[in-house]
Design an enzyme around this catalytic site. Structure first.
Site, PDB file in Angstrom:
ATOM      1  N   ALA A  15      11.081  14.608  77.317  1.00 28.54           N
ATOM      2  CA  ALA A  15      11.206  14.099  75.943  1.00 28.54           C
ATOM      3  C   ALA A  15       9.936  14.307  75.124  1.00 28.54           C
ATOM      4  O   ALA A  15       9.974  14.195  73.898  1.00 28.54           O
ATOM      5  CB  ALA A  15      11.560  12.611  75.976  1.00 28.54           C
ATOM      6  N   SER A  16       8.822  14.614  75.784  1.00 30.46           N
ATOM      7  CA  SER A  16       7.585  14.893  75.041  1.00 30.46           C
ATOM      8  C   SER A  16       7.511  16.346  74.583  1.00 30.46           C
ATOM      9  O   SER A  16       6.602  16.725  73.856  1.00 30.46           O
ATOM     10  CB  SER A  16       6.367  14.562  75.913  1.00 30.46           C
ATOM     11  OG  SER A  16       6.512  15.182  77.180  1.00 30.46           O
ATOM     12  N   GLY A  17       8.452  17.182  75.030  1.00 32.23           N
ATOM     13  CA  GLY A  17       8.475  18.587  74.611  1.00 32.23           C
ATOM     14  C   GLY A  17       9.180  18.742  73.271  1.00 32.23           C
ATOM     15  O   GLY A  17       9.763  17.795  72.745  1.00 32.23           O
ATOM     16  N   ILE A  19      11.878  20.607  72.367  1.00 33.85           N
ATOM     17  CA  ILE A  19      13.341  20.461  72.411  1.00 33.85           C
ATOM     18  C   ILE A  19      13.694  19.013  72.775  1.00 33.85           C
ATOM     19  O   ILE A  19      14.597  18.411  72.183  1.00 33.85           O
ATOM     20  CB  ILE A  19      13.965  21.484  73.387  1.00 33.85           C
ATOM     21  CG1 ILE A  19      13.748  22.915  72.851  1.00 33.85           C
ATOM     22  CG2 ILE A  19      15.453  21.204  73.597  1.00 33.85           C
ATOM     23  CD1 ILE A  19      14.209  24.026  73.778  1.00 33.85           C
ATOM     24  N   SER A 143      18.972  28.286  80.134  1.00 36.47           N
ATOM     25  CA  SER A 143      18.421  29.405  79.361  1.00 36.47           C
ATOM     26  C   SER A 143      19.374  30.586  79.440  1.00 36.47           C
ATOM     27  O   SER A 143      20.057  30.785  80.451  1.00 36.47           O
ATOM     28  CB  SER A 143      17.065  29.832  79.914  1.00 36.47           C
ATOM     29  OG  SER A 143      16.686  31.087  79.364  1.00 36.47           O
ATOM     30  N   TYR A 156      11.826  32.083  86.826  1.00 39.94           N
ATOM     31  CA  TYR A 156      12.396  31.236  85.764  1.00 39.94           C
ATOM     32  C   TYR A 156      13.882  31.556  85.586  1.00 39.94           C
ATOM     33  O   TYR A 156      14.719  30.657  85.494  1.00 39.94           O
ATOM     34  CB  TYR A 156      11.620  31.472  84.476  1.00 39.94           C
ATOM     35  CG  TYR A 156      12.119  30.703  83.275  1.00 39.94           C
ATOM     36  CD1 TYR A 156      11.790  29.362  83.102  1.00 39.94           C
ATOM     37  CD2 TYR A 156      12.900  31.320  82.297  1.00 39.94           C
ATOM     38  CE1 TYR A 156      12.238  28.654  81.993  1.00 39.94           C
ATOM     39  CE2 TYR A 156      13.347  30.625  81.184  1.00 39.94           C
ATOM     40  CZ  TYR A 156      13.013  29.296  81.033  1.00 39.94           C
ATOM     41  OH  TYR A 156      13.452  28.592  79.938  1.00 39.94           O
TER      42      TYR A 156
HETATM   43  N1  LIG Z   1      11.424  27.351  74.063  1.00 39.93           N
HETATM   44  C1  LIG Z   1      12.316  28.259  74.384  1.00 39.93           C
HETATM   45  O1  LIG Z   1      12.362  29.373  73.831  1.00 39.93           O
HETATM   46  C2  LIG Z   1      13.334  27.941  75.452  1.00 39.93           C
HETATM   47  C3  LIG Z   1      14.375  28.850  75.647  1.00 39.93           C
HETATM   48  C4  LIG Z   1      15.325  28.596  76.621  1.00 39.93           C
HETATM   49  C5  LIG Z   1      15.224  27.451  77.385  1.00 39.93           C
HETATM   50  N2  LIG Z   1      14.198  26.576  77.191  1.00 39.93           N
HETATM   51  C6  LIG Z   1      14.144  25.386  78.057  1.00 39.93           C
HETATM   52  O2  LIG Z   1      14.117  24.211  77.260  1.00 39.93           O
HETATM   53  C7  LIG Z   1      13.441  23.165  77.978  1.00 39.93           C
HETATM   54  C8  LIG Z   1      12.393  22.541  77.042  1.00 39.93           C
HETATM   55  O3  LIG Z   1      11.459  23.531  76.663  1.00 39.93           O
HETATM   56  P1  LIG Z   1      10.506  23.387  75.373  1.00 39.93           P
HETATM   57  O4  LIG Z   1      10.516  24.695  74.702  1.00 39.93           O
HETATM   58  O5  LIG Z   1      10.852  22.139  74.638  1.00 39.93           O
HETATM   59  O6  LIG Z   1       9.101  23.236  76.107  1.00 39.93           O
HETATM   60  P2  LIG Z   1       7.824  22.324  75.793  1.00 39.93           P
HETATM   61  O7  LIG Z   1       7.748  21.962  74.352  1.00 39.93           O
HETATM   62  O8  LIG Z   1       6.694  23.039  76.430  1.00 39.93           O
HETATM   63  O9  LIG Z   1       8.153  20.977  76.645  1.00 39.93           O
HETATM   64  C9  LIG Z   1       8.136  20.983  78.039  1.00 39.93           C
HETATM   65  C10 LIG Z   1       8.490  19.610  78.574  1.00 39.93           C
HETATM   66  O10 LIG Z   1       8.499  19.663  80.009  1.00 39.93           O
HETATM   67  C11 LIG Z   1       7.648  18.650  80.507  1.00 39.93           C
HETATM   68  N3  LIG Z   1       7.008  19.064  81.762  1.00 39.93           N
HETATM   69  C12 LIG Z   1       6.237  20.163  81.955  1.00 39.93           C
HETATM   70  N4  LIG Z   1       5.737  20.126  83.227  1.00 39.93           N
HETATM   71  C13 LIG Z   1       6.209  18.986  83.795  1.00 39.93           C
HETATM   72  C14 LIG Z   1       6.044  18.381  85.069  1.00 39.93           C
HETATM   73  N5  LIG Z   1       5.275  18.927  86.028  1.00 39.93           N
HETATM   74  N6  LIG Z   1       6.683  17.208  85.323  1.00 39.93           N
HETATM   75  C15 LIG Z   1       7.451  16.631  84.368  1.00 39.93           C
HETATM   76  N7  LIG Z   1       7.640  17.141  83.144  1.00 39.93           N
HETATM   77  C16 LIG Z   1       7.028  18.310  82.867  1.00 39.93           C
HETATM   78  C17 LIG Z   1       6.586  18.442  79.430  1.00 39.93           C
HETATM   79  O11 LIG Z   1       5.964  17.171  79.595  1.00 39.93           O
HETATM   80  P3  LIG Z   1       4.420  16.891  79.113  1.00 39.93           P
HETATM   81  O12 LIG Z   1       4.178  17.761  77.920  1.00 39.93           O
HETATM   82  O13 LIG Z   1       4.424  15.411  78.797  1.00 39.93           O
HETATM   83  O14 LIG Z   1       3.551  17.202  80.275  1.00 39.93           O
HETATM   84  C18 LIG Z   1       7.467  18.536  78.190  1.00 39.93           C
HETATM   85  O15 LIG Z   1       8.129  17.311  77.980  1.00 39.93           O
HETATM   86  C19 LIG Z   1      12.874  23.808  79.240  1.00 39.93           C
HETATM   87  O16 LIG Z   1      13.724  23.558  80.339  1.00 39.93           O
HETATM   88  C20 LIG Z   1      12.891  25.291  78.913  1.00 39.93           C
HETATM   89  O17 LIG Z   1      12.992  26.064  80.074  1.00 39.93           O
HETATM   90  C21 LIG Z   1      13.256  26.799  76.239  1.00 39.93           C
END
Ligand SMILES: NC(=O)c1ccc[n+]([C@@H]2O[C@H](COP(=O)([O-])OP(=O)(O)OC[C@H]3O[C@@H](n4cnc5c(N)ncnc54)[C@H](OP(=O)(O)O)[C@@H]3O)[C@@H](O)[C@H]2O)c1
Length: 248
Positions: A15-17, A19, A143, A156
């Protein structure tokens, strides 16, 4: 879409990310109470809970931190300490950009732990509780790479494909109980995960996407909000590709 009455509560992992934050906004706007999970950015979680509590005073917002790369993250009562809940949304994640041959077993274990094994541990712990609900929901943020694969992100792609396969199979096992299991699979989204792209790389990526741009996080979150609604019982075992017409 049916509005939740504020008594329905969802866990949002990641939830801190970017998305994850958008998902929290959309679910809160639909009337959900939320338990926000993050790892390092507890400041983001605290601020989000404070803002959401002000915006939606009838609902409750709590947060906690856990490293989901740690196989021993699950403490007794981790889920039940927050009270009743009806949905688990898995939006945590990260990736490594490198050739598969240069990746290590440790990287592989961590990526599978974060995206797949920890969610499965949580689902096992939550199953009896979720099956006792009239409507219960599990949603993974997968993804497009789980379907088509990506060079330089082979591990991934493998974990994202595994999320979809898990949802296919588990949805069948729990079908009929009111618990649905789905995946929302984005293409490229404008988030921190893509912050390292150069301008040229971003331009090349956009040129490949028929819509000509990356998705905004809320354009992913909206599908999560639909899937967790109480009137979404009939959609299960699916992966929704939200990729601007890019690869699927
Ligand atoms: N961005 C894209 O283009 C994209 C495309 C397809 C799929 N996705 C998927 O969408 C999801 C969210 O991605 P996002 O783009 O929102 O990424 P993001 O902004 O980097 O957020 C990542 C999230 O994962 C958490 N996280 C990372 N390492 C962790 C760990 N060791 N333990 C627990 N939590 C952890 C982070 O927590 P902290 O920050 O608090 O550490 C944060 O809440 C992911 O599953 C990603 O694979 C993203």
């Amino acid at each position: 879409m049916i509005q939740s009455n504020g008594k329905q509560r969802a866990f949002v992992f990641g939830a801190s990310g970017d998305i994850g934050q958008a998902i929290c906004q959309q679910l809160a706007a639909s009337g959900w109470s939320l338990i926000l999970h993050g790892f390092q950015h507890t400041d983001v979680l605290a601020t989000a809970c404070q803002q959401l509590s002000q915006q939606y005073p009838q609902q409750d917002f709590q947060y906690f931190s856990a490293d989901l790369m740690d196989p021993n993250f699950l403490k007794p009562n981790l889920l039940s300490q927050f009270g009743d809940y009806q949905a688990l949304v898995f939006a945590q994640g990260t990736t490594d950009y490198q050739l598969f041959s240069t990746t290590t077993v440790q990287q592989q274990q961590k990526l599978f732990q974060l995206h797949l094994f920890s969610p499965l541990t949580l689902i096992r712990a939550a199953e009896s509780h979720l099956l006792a609900q009239d409507h219960a929901r599990i949603v993974f943020i997968g993804s497009i790479y789980g379907a088509v694969g990506s060079a330089m992100e082979v591990l991934y792609s493998a974990v994202k494909g595994a999320q979809t396969s898990f949802a296919n199979a588990y949805a069948r096992e729990v079908a009929g109980s009111g618990l649905t299991v789905n995946v929302v699979a984005p293409g490229a989204v404008n988030t921190q995960m893509n912050a390292d792209f150069s301008e040229n790389e971003l331009a090349a990526l956009k040129a490949e996407i028929p819509l000509g741009r990356l998705a905004q996080p809320q354009e992913i979150a909206v599908w999560v909000a639909h899937l967790v609604a109480a009137d979404a019982d009939y959609l299960t075992g699916q992966t929704l590709y939200v990729d601007g017409g890019w690869l699927k």
